[in-house]
Design an enzyme around this catalytic site. Structure first.
Site, PDB file in Angstrom:
ATOM      1  N   SER A   1       0.747  -1.246   0.039  1.00 17.48           N
ATOM      2  CA  SER A   1       0.193   0.112  -0.066  1.00 17.48           C
ATOM      3  C   SER A   1       0.802   1.247   0.048  1.00 17.48           C
ATOM      4  O   SER A   1       0.523   2.372  -0.264  1.00 17.48           O
ATOM      5  CB  SER A   1      -0.867  -0.014   1.335  1.00 17.48           C
ATOM      6  OG  SER A   1      -0.141  -0.074   2.287  1.00 17.48           O
TER       7      SER A   1
ATOM      8  N   ASN B   1      -2.510  -2.172  13.493  1.00 20.52           N
ATOM      9  CA  ASN B   1      -3.971  -1.789  13.183  1.00 20.52           C
ATOM     10  C   ASN B   1      -4.209  -0.325  13.948  1.00 20.52           C
ATOM     11  O   ASN B   1      -5.178   0.475  13.264  1.00 20.52           O
ATOM     12  CB  ASN B   1      -4.900  -2.785  13.853  1.00 20.52           C
ATOM     13  CG  ASN B   1      -4.538  -4.341  13.176  1.00 20.52           C
ATOM     14  OD1 ASN B   1      -3.929  -4.110  12.044  1.00 20.52           O
ATOM     15  ND2 ASN B   1      -4.797  -5.454  13.825  1.00 20.52           N
TER      16      ASN B   1
ATOM     17  N   THR C   1     -39.307  26.763 -12.448  1.00 23.36           N
ATOM     18  CA  THR C   1     -39.642  25.211 -12.140  1.00 23.36           C
ATOM     19  C   THR C   1     -39.631  24.677 -13.108  1.00 23.36           C
ATOM     20  O   THR C   1     -40.407  25.150 -14.075  1.00 23.36           O
ATOM     21  CB  THR C   1     -40.790  25.464 -11.119  1.00 23.36           C
ATOM     22  OG1 THR C   1     -41.999  26.033 -11.942  1.00 23.36           O
ATOM     23  CG2 THR C   1     -40.705  26.439  -9.954  1.00 23.36           C
ATOM     24  N   HIS C   2     -39.308  23.355 -13.052  1.00 23.84           N
ATOM     25  CA  HIS C   2     -39.345  22.414 -14.466  1.00 23.84           C
ATOM     26  C   HIS C   2     -38.547  23.004 -15.394  1.00 23.84           C
ATOM     27  O   HIS C   2     -38.878  22.769 -16.493  1.00 23.84           O
ATOM     28  CB  HIS C   2     -40.843  22.181 -14.889  1.00 23.84           C
ATOM     29  CG  HIS C   2     -41.983  22.127 -13.825  1.00 23.84           C
ATOM     30  ND1 HIS C   2     -42.170  20.654 -13.578  1.00 23.84           N
ATOM     31  CD2 HIS C   2     -42.503  22.893 -12.892  1.00 23.84           C
ATOM     32  CE1 HIS C   2     -43.008  20.639 -12.395  1.00 23.84           C
ATOM     33  NE2 HIS C   2     -43.305  22.021 -12.196  1.00 23.84           N
TER      34      HIS C   2
ATOM     35  N   SER D   1     -12.674  25.316 -29.047  1.00 23.97           N
ATOM     36  CA  SER D   1     -13.036  24.110 -29.788  1.00 23.97           C
ATOM     37  C   SER D   1     -11.682  24.306 -30.938  1.00 23.97           C
ATOM     38  O   SER D   1     -11.690  25.318 -31.417  1.00 23.97           O
ATOM     39  CB  SER D   1     -14.047  24.042 -30.514  1.00 23.97           C
ATOM     40  OG  SER D   1     -14.269  23.044 -31.542  1.00 23.97           O
TER      41      SER D   1
ATOM     42  N   LYS E   1     -16.576  28.844 -30.615  1.00 25.33           N
ATOM     43  CA  LYS E   1     -16.911  28.359 -29.317  1.00 25.33           C
ATOM     44  C   LYS E   1     -16.193  28.682 -28.158  1.00 25.33           C
ATOM     45  O   LYS E   1     -15.152  28.906 -28.021  1.00 25.33           O
ATOM     46  CB  LYS E   1     -17.012  26.671 -29.304  1.00 25.33           C
ATOM     47  CG  LYS E   1     -17.947  26.147 -30.377  1.00 25.33           C
ATOM     48  CD  LYS E   1     -18.385  24.688 -30.100  1.00 25.33           C
ATOM     49  CE  LYS E   1     -19.223  24.511 -28.657  1.00 25.33           C
ATOM     50  NZ  LYS E   1     -19.724  23.558 -28.644  1.00 25.33           N
TER      51      LYS E   1
ATOM     52  N   ASN F   1     -16.330  26.807 -24.264  1.00 29.28           N
ATOM     53  CA  ASN F   1     -16.944  25.677 -23.776  1.00 29.28           C
ATOM     54  C   ASN F   1     -16.459  25.978 -21.998  1.00 29.28           C
ATOM     55  O   ASN F   1     -15.668  26.228 -21.809  1.00 29.28           O
ATOM     56  CB  ASN F   1     -16.430  24.459 -24.234  1.00 29.28           C
ATOM     57  CG  ASN F   1     -16.726  24.317 -25.647  1.00 29.28           C
ATOM     58  OD1 ASN F   1     -17.924  24.596 -26.116  1.00 29.28           O
ATOM     59  ND2 ASN F   1     -15.664  23.460 -26.323  1.00 29.28           N
TER      60      ASN F   1
ATOM     61  N   GLU G   1     -18.071  21.814 -16.476  1.00 27.84           N
ATOM     62  CA  GLU G   1     -18.668  20.342 -16.709  1.00 27.84           C
ATOM     63  C   GLU G   1     -17.843  19.240 -15.708  1.00 27.84           C
ATOM     64  O   GLU G   1     -18.309  18.349 -15.530  1.00 27.84           O
ATOM     65  CB  GLU G   1     -18.418  20.324 -18.420  1.00 27.84           C
ATOM     66  CG  GLU G   1     -19.423  21.130 -19.242  1.00 27.84           C
ATOM     67  CD  GLU G   1     -18.481  20.879 -20.645  1.00 27.84           C
ATOM     68  OE1 GLU G   1     -18.944  20.213 -21.346  1.00 27.84           O
ATOM     69  OE2 GLU G   1     -17.909  21.926 -21.031  1.00 27.84           O
TER      70      GLU G   1
ATOM     71  N   TYR H   1     -10.205  -6.000  12.906  1.00 25.74           N
ATOM     72  CA  TYR H   1      -9.667  -5.521  11.577  1.00 25.74           C
ATOM     73  C   TYR H   1      -9.512  -6.710  10.651  1.00 25.74           C
ATOM     74  O   TYR H   1      -9.332  -7.733  11.003  1.00 25.74           O
ATOM     75  CB  TYR H   1      -7.867  -5.076  12.029  1.00 25.74           C
ATOM     76  CG  TYR H   1      -7.326  -4.513  10.758  1.00 25.74           C
ATOM     77  CD1 TYR H   1      -7.437  -3.255  10.194  1.00 25.74           C
ATOM     78  CD2 TYR H   1      -6.457  -5.489  10.203  1.00 25.74           C
ATOM     79  CE1 TYR H   1      -6.709  -2.948   9.007  1.00 25.74           C
ATOM     80  CE2 TYR H   1      -5.717  -5.288   8.938  1.00 25.74           C
ATOM     81  CZ  TYR H   1      -5.765  -3.717   8.449  1.00 25.74           C
ATOM     82  OH  TYR H   1      -5.165  -3.551   7.125  1.00 25.74           O
TER      83      TYR H   1
ATOM     84  N   GLN I   1      -7.764  -1.804   4.391  1.00 28.14           N
ATOM     85  CA  GLN I   1      -6.586  -1.307   3.576  1.00 28.14           C
ATOM     86  C   GLN I   1      -7.228  -0.375   2.303  1.00 28.14           C
ATOM     87  O   GLN I   1      -6.523   0.682   1.910  1.00 28.14           O
ATOM     88  CB  GLN I   1      -5.364  -1.880   3.182  1.00 28.14           C
ATOM     89  CG  GLN I   1      -4.556  -1.361   2.360  1.00 28.14           C
ATOM     90  CD  GLN I   1      -3.037  -2.250   2.648  1.00 28.14           C
ATOM     91  OE1 GLN I   1      -2.592  -2.492   3.522  1.00 28.14           O
ATOM     92  NE2 GLN I   1      -2.874  -2.780   1.407  1.00 28.14           N
TER      93      GLN I   1
ATOM     94  N   LYS J   1      -8.159   3.933   1.697  1.00 28.88           N
ATOM     95  CA  LYS J   1      -7.332   5.178   1.711  1.00 28.88           C
ATOM     96  C   LYS J   1      -7.699   5.760   0.233  1.00 28.88           C
ATOM     97  O   LYS J   1      -7.917   6.762  -0.083  1.00 28.88           O
ATOM     98  CB  LYS J   1      -5.977   4.937   1.788  1.00 28.88           C
ATOM     99  CG  LYS J   1      -5.693   4.621   3.323  1.00 28.88           C
ATOM    100  CD  LYS J   1      -4.508   4.023   3.606  1.00 28.88           C
ATOM    101  CE  LYS J   1      -4.340   3.548   4.939  1.00 28.88           C
ATOM    102  NZ  LYS J   1      -5.402   2.325   5.225  1.00 28.88           N
TER     103      LYS J   1
HETATM  104  N1  ARG Z   1      -1.488  -1.024   5.874  1.00 31.72           N
HETATM  105  C1  ARG Z   1      -2.744  -1.462   6.654  1.00 31.72           C
HETATM  106  C2  ARG Z   1      -3.862  -0.671   6.519  1.00 31.72           C
HETATM  107  O1  ARG Z   1      -3.617   0.303   5.915  1.00 31.72           O
HETATM  108  C3  ARG Z   1      -2.268  -1.534   7.938  1.00 31.72           C
HETATM  109  C4  ARG Z   1      -1.656  -2.634   8.645  1.00 31.72           C
HETATM  110  C5  ARG Z   1      -2.545  -3.618   8.920  1.00 31.72           C
HETATM  111  N2  ARG Z   1      -2.203  -4.591   9.932  1.00 31.72           N
HETATM  112  C6  ARG Z   1      -1.888  -5.602   9.663  1.00 31.72           C
HETATM  113  N3  ARG Z   1      -1.749  -6.540  10.550  1.00 31.72           N
HETATM  114  N4  ARG Z   1      -1.755  -6.284   8.489  1.00 31.72           N
HETATM  115  O2  ARG Z   1      -5.024  -1.033   6.650  1.00 31.72           O
END
Ligand code: ARG
Length: 467
Positions: free
Chosen positions: A24, A111, A156-157, A278, A284, A286, A291, A318, A323, A326
């Site tokens: 990650s 965790n 309206t509409h 354009s 044009k 735009n 948009e 967990y 993961q 993110k």
């Molecule tokens: N990289 C993991 C996450 O973002 C955290 C670690 C997770 N812990 C583990 N024992 N694998 O969720």
């Protein structure tokens, strides 16, 4: 090669595809600052509680600061072999300070560490969103004040309904954004509890002080249940939900800008700053920025659904699934910041075309309601009857192909003999908006009052920003 952080029982390294799906660091490196913040607070607390010695803590903290400056300077090498940001930072710390680095991970787990960093990130993001929205409201309220008396058609509409003022239309968005800000504030308040110290899932036997780390990281208190602490992502889902509602609002504003800038409406113009040409059609201009604001909404909704789905049905506590919290969150808020800034930019740039707006406001018999209201007010007709009479008068104008105020008094009297010359006073669009003085109505005086009230509030908020 087995992982240097947790590979004690592992003879071999991961399969290539295992690394590809598991690693990650490519995205969670964005949490470096927050991870270091969390680790410093943890190390200080460990020393204060006598869990690690002061000298080690000192070395750890100095080392972490050095890691931070390497990351800031762009000289830090992120290693995929170390999986994630937590292990990359600890790995580098151990290169810099040696053995004492190994004491940092006492009484915590990746965790609680990972979710603490992510919470800090989301909280920082909410603060930045609030600031960006403050600026957008400012832009809208200033435009509203400048155009408090600029008459435009209200729809309206998407059919001409009654005349309103351009300022009133801008202030509608100020109200929406105000509620968005309050949703983000609620979310911030609810999420501001610190999961650090929940350890892997069960808490720890070390005599840690979770109130101290919570306080040091600006949280109101520690989270109360260790299982919940490491497996809760509802704070991010709530932030994304509020972001989705905001994005929906921005998409409506964006859509209006797209419509308003079309040659057929020509209600407003945007400068070169917010339009593009354009490659084939030289005439044009735009409204690409609008948009794209409209389109970014999809990514933000998508992120919300992604996290909701990712969390659905996960047994406590967990799981690595989490993961996946993110990337969508990063992408959603990156998109949101662009959308907010582009919206504020377009509002400031936008030139309402007052003449054209006024003409459009009169089209489609937009003051028919004013006529009906006059019949009720002055002649004492029941509204339903007045509605009827007005419809017949509109019919006359339509057959003749003229606006209501172009009908002669005799023509109107052919429908309702008690109508007098006074009727012309309410038929114009300027008179119409001026008469809408009910609280929240479109009358220019109302709009000025509301715009000034908001501008004063925005100024007050600006002074001492939340710490
Ligand atoms: N990289 C993991 C996450 O973002 C955290 C670690 C997770 N812990 C583990 N024992 N694998 O969720």
């Amino acid at each position: 090669m087995a992982n240097e952080m947790w590979g004690g029982r592992f003879a071999e390294g991961p399969a290539a595809v295992m690394e590809a799906i598991n690693v990650s660091i490519d995205f969670d490196k964005r949490l470096a600052t927050q991870d270091i913040q969390g680790s410093i607070a943890h190390a200080e607390m460990l020393a204060k509680q006598g869990i690690i010695d002061g000298q080690s803590a000192e070395a750890i903290i100095q080392g972490l600061k050095e890691v931070k400056s390497e990351i800031d300077a762009g000289t830090f090498t992120f290693k995929r072999s170390l999986e994630d940001i937590q292990m990359n930072i600890e790995g580098r710390l151990s290169e810099i300070i040696g053995k004492p680095a190994g004491r940092l991970h006492t009484a915590r787990s990746r965790n609680d560490q990972a979710v603490t960093g992510f919470r800090l990130f989301v909280r920082d993001t909410l603060d930045a969103v609030d600031e960006a929205l403050h600026d957008l409201q400012q832009a809208l309220a200033e435009k509203a004040l400048a155009h408090a008396a600029t008459v435009m058609p209200g729809f309206t509409h998407l059919q001409s309904a009654q005349p309103v003022t351009f300022g009133h239309h801008m202030m509608a968005y100020v109200e929406m954004i105000g509620r968005d800000r309050s949703r983000f504030r609620d979310c911030r308040k609810r999420m501001n509890e610190c999961p650090l110290g929940a350890a892997a899932l069960a808490g720890t036997s070390f005599p840690i002080d979770r109130f101290a780390t919570a306080g040091a990281l600006g949280f109101d208190r520690p989270t109360a249940n260790s299982l919940d602490s490491v497996s809760d992502r509802d704070f991010a889902i709530e932030a994304l939900s509020a972001a989705s509602i905001l994005a929906m609002h921005l998409s409506r504003l964006a859509e209006e800008i797209v419509v308003w800038t079309s040659a057929q409406f020509a209600f407003v113009t945007l400068s070169d700053k917010f339009t593009s040409g354009s490659s084939i059609m030289p005439q044009k201009r735009n409204p690409d920025a609008a948009e794209l604001v409209r389109a970014k909404t999809g990514r933000i909704y998508g992120a919300t659904i992604a996290l909701l789905t990712m969390m659905k049905g996960l047994a406590l506590a967990y799981a690595k699934d989490m993961q996946e919290d993110k990337e969508p969150t990063f992408d959603a808020f990156d998109s949101l910041f662009l959308a907010i800034a582009a919206s504020a930019g377009m509002i400031r740039d936008m030139e309402p075309q007052a003449k054209r707006l006024k003409k459009a406001a009169a089209a489609g018999y937009a003051t028919a309601t004013d006529l009906a209201d006059w019949l009720v007010r002055v002649l004492g007709m029941p509204f339903r009857e007045a509605h009827h009479a007005t419809a017949r008068i509109v019919g006359l104008a339509s057959v003749k192909g003229v606006d209501l105020e172009k009908l002669t008094l005799a023509e109107m009297q052919s429908v309702e003999p008690r109508i007098t010359q006074d009727i012309y006073g309410v038929l114009g669009v300027v008179n119409s908006v001026k008469s809408r003085i009910s609280y929240g109505g479109t009358a220019p005086d109302n709009v000025r009052k509301q715009a000034r009230r908001w501008l004063a509030q925005l100024k007050r908020e600006k002074a001492p920003r939340r710490a």
